[in-house]
Design an enzyme around this catalytic site. Structure first.
Site, short mmCIF file in Angstrom:
data_model
loop_
_atom_site.label_atom_id
_atom_site.label_comp_id
_atom_site.label_asym_id
_atom_site.label_seq_id
_atom_site.Cartn_x
_atom_site.Cartn_y
_atom_site.Cartn_z
N ILE A 277 34.12 35.45 43.86
CA ILE A 277 33.94 34.44 42.81
C ILE A 277 35.19 33.58 42.64
CG2 ILE A 277 34.63 35.79 40.76
CD1 ILE A 277 31.66 33.32 41.13
N ASP B 1 25.00 43.81 36.69
CA ASP B 1 26.06 42.83 37.00
C ASP B 1 25.45 41.42 37.02
OD1 ASP B 1 28.85 42.05 38.03
OD2 ASP B 1 27.49 41.25 39.54
N SER C 277 46.31 39.64 44.52
CA SER C 277 45.23 40.47 45.05
C SER C 277 45.85 41.50 45.99
CB SER C 277 44.23 39.62 45.83
OG SER C 277 42.93 39.87 45.40
N LYS D 194 33.02 37.50 33.65
CA LYS D 194 32.03 38.39 33.06
C LYS D 194 31.89 39.64 33.91
CE LYS D 194 28.74 38.74 35.28
NZ LYS D 194 28.28 39.11 36.65
#
Ligand code: NAP
Length: 308
Positions: free
Chosen positions: A14, A169, A36, A91
């Site tokens: 995402i 999800d 990351s 989210k």
């Protein structure tokens, strides 16, 4: 105006598909760093394996967008808020309701803005749907959210682990729309959750909900859908049926239909910029609360083992 320096934490699907282009398209933000563990970076942007690494030796940042799996988000958010950084939470805003409440307190003490971003609420048809429903009486609602997990979540081990939510999800996106367009509060009345024998999160679920006015709401979630994919919400009203399709991108109303170009993440960053400018936070937990209630009160069944 000086742009807000932002770091993306969790440079996965995402972040690459949506956050990078949305930040690049918004002059209120400047991508200052990425974080990351796997080391894959963005050309010309300083990259760090951990948030602590960035905060210890990296360039100064004013904000972070946390695009990691939900299970690790609280600790990252807490670290960032303790430094006074503004925080955007992908989210769901956390893996538990308790940790989100704790973050809310931490944001209030730090004075930084904390934003639970529900991207589906910014899909093209959603605001129109909300406005149309405001003047009408709903009779029933049917949500069908069926997608192929092998297509949309390949190799995402975290989605099947505790806190990963499984089929919720994507399903929480439907609940984020529902809780936004329906004028009354919504609560759960029953649920059945199907867990594959080899997984810790559900692959399918059937929910019964109701709003405070007694409108019945059904929700059919399934991660095993092959062929055409379905992300629909249909609301029967006293003035005909409203249908949101494609996750809210398309809206059908009696005698009319609407489809506009996708700007969900552009809208999220506009909202984040407003919150920072006004020194406020936006942390709506209503969709996560319904998911938590489904886990709390739903019947849990075991179904066939699932392999990616
Ligand atoms: P993903 O592709 O698995 O990406 C998650 C990224 O976070 C990976 O790069 C992962 O690195 C990294 N990460 C894990 N732990 C970290 C840590 N402690 N610090 C920094 N980075 C860490 O997952 P995704 O699909 O992007 O989803 C991420 C979140 O966005 C989820 O909450 C999801 O619900 C939400 N979301 C996803 C979509 C979608 O279409 N995929 C849409 C909207 C929202 P490693 O792989 O090296 O562990």
């Amino acid at each position: 105006m000086t742009p807000t320096r932002i770091a993306i934490v969790g440079l996965g699907k995402i972040a690459r598909d949506q956050h990078l282009p949305a930040i690049a398209g918004n002059p209120a933000f400047e991508l200052a760093a990425t974080v990351s563990p796997d080391g894959a970076a963005v050309d010309g942007v300083p990259h760090f394996a951990t948030l602590d690494g960035l905060l210890g030796t990296g360039p100064a940042v004013d904000s972070v967008a946390l695009c990691t799996p939900p299970q690790v988000r609280r600790e990252l958010a807490s670290t960032a808020l303790a430094r006074g950084l503004h925080v955007l939470l992908e989210k769901p805003p956390g893996a538990t309701l308790g940790e989100v409440a704790a973050l809310q307190d931490e944001a209030a003490s730090s004075g930084a803005s904390l934003f639970a971003a529900w991207h589906s609420r910014h899909a093209a048809g959603v605001e129109l749907a909300r406005a149309w429903l405001a003047g009408r009486t709903a009779r029933r609602v049917a949500i069908t959210w069926r997608e192929d997990v092998r297509v949309w979540h390949p190799g995402q081990v975290w989605i099947w682990q505790p806190g990963g939510l499984g089929v919720f999800d994507p399903g929480i996106n439907a609940l984020s729309i529902l809780t936004h367009i329906m004028p009354q509060p919504i609560f759960l009345t029953g649920a059945v959750l199907d867990f594959p024998a080899n997984r810790a999160a559900p692959i399918a679920a059937d929910l019964q909900l109701q709003d405070a006015a007694g409108v019945p709401i059904t929700m059919d979630l399934d991660f095993r859908q092959t062929g055409p994919q379905t992300w629909d919400i249909a609301v029967e009203t006293d003035a005909g049926t409203l249908t949101l399709r494609k996750g809210g991108a398309e809206l059908e109303l009696p005698g009319q239909s609407h489809a506009d170009k996708d700007r969900e993440y552009a809208a999220i960053y506009e909202r984040f910029a407003q919150l920072i400018a006004s020194g406020t936070s936006d942390l709506d937990i209503a969709p996560l609360r319904l998911v938590a209630d489904a886990f709390l009160c739903g019947k849990h069944r075991t179904t066939d083992a699932f392999e990616d």
